[in-house]
Design a protein around this motif. Structure first.
Motif, mmCIF file in Angstrom:
data_model
loop_
_atom_site.group_PDB
_atom_site.id
_atom_site.type_symbol
_atom_site.label_atom_id
_atom_site.label_comp_id
_atom_site.label_asym_id
_atom_site.label_seq_id
_atom_site.Cartn_x
_atom_site.Cartn_y
_atom_site.Cartn_z
ATOM 1 N N THR A 28 0.823 -1.199 0.000
ATOM 2 C CA THR A 28 0.000 0.000 0.000
ATOM 3 C C THR A 28 0.863 1.257 0.000
ATOM 4 O OG1 THR A 28 -0.147 -0.064 2.408
ATOM 5 C CG2 THR A 28 -1.931 -1.115 1.176
ATOM 6 N N ASN A 44 0.151 0.424 -4.494
ATOM 7 C CA ASN A 44 -0.771 1.566 -4.552
ATOM 8 C C ASN A 44 -0.045 2.899 -4.686
ATOM 9 O OD1 ASN A 44 -3.009 -0.008 -4.410
ATOM 10 N ND2 ASN A 44 -3.572 0.549 -2.335
ATOM 11 N N ASP A 119 -6.718 -1.452 -5.639
ATOM 12 C CA ASP A 119 -6.552 -1.115 -4.228
ATOM 13 C C ASP A 119 -6.102 -2.373 -3.502
ATOM 14 O OD1 ASP A 119 -6.633 -0.216 -1.660
ATOM 15 O OD2 ASP A 119 -8.750 0.359 -1.678
#
Length: 133
Positions: A28, A44, A119
């Motif tokens: 992430t 991400n 995501d």
């Protein structure tokens, strides 16, 4: 140091020169590769492949800066930057691209029709709901 083992928002994942990793990575936060990765990468944020970095596998991210080598397809929802020492063997799909003189790119480039970003946190939740298969 952060309280209660919380990750600081400026934290960057790092695979150092001399380190080899086999397997898929989902992150992430931003990641820098100065070693070797054999596997798919979904990030991400931003991916940086340093001069000594090499990836054998597909990369999906927001932006990527490549000074090393990528042997696989790159899908970047925002930007691809190929530095003068970059070597790419694969296709690129992105909104914007910069290529410095000296960069080597073997493949095709498709711009403007980038698939929506993935995501990573949401993808993990989907796997938990589906369970092992």
């Amino acid at each position: 140091m952060s309280k209660n083992n919380e990750v600081q928002p400026t934290a960057v994942n790092l695979i150092c020169d001399g380190t080899s990793l086999t397997g898929d990575i989902q992150a992430t936060r931003d990641i820098r590769i100065d070693g070797f990765l054999n596997g798919k990468m979904v990030v991400n944020g931003k991916v940086v492949v340093g001069h000594t970095g090499k990836i054998e596998g597909d990369v999906q991210c927001k932006t990527i800066d490549v000074s090393g080598r990528v042997e696989g397809n790159i899908v970047a929802s925002e930007m691809v930057n190929l530095k003068n020492t970059a070597v790419i063997h694969g296709n690129i799909t992105t909104d914007k691209i910069t290529v410095e003189p000296g960069a080597k790119f073997t493949g095709s480039c498709k711009m403007g029709d980038v698939p929506p970003k993935v995501d990573v946190a949401h993808k993990k939740d989907e796997k938990k709901e589906k369970g092992p298969q």
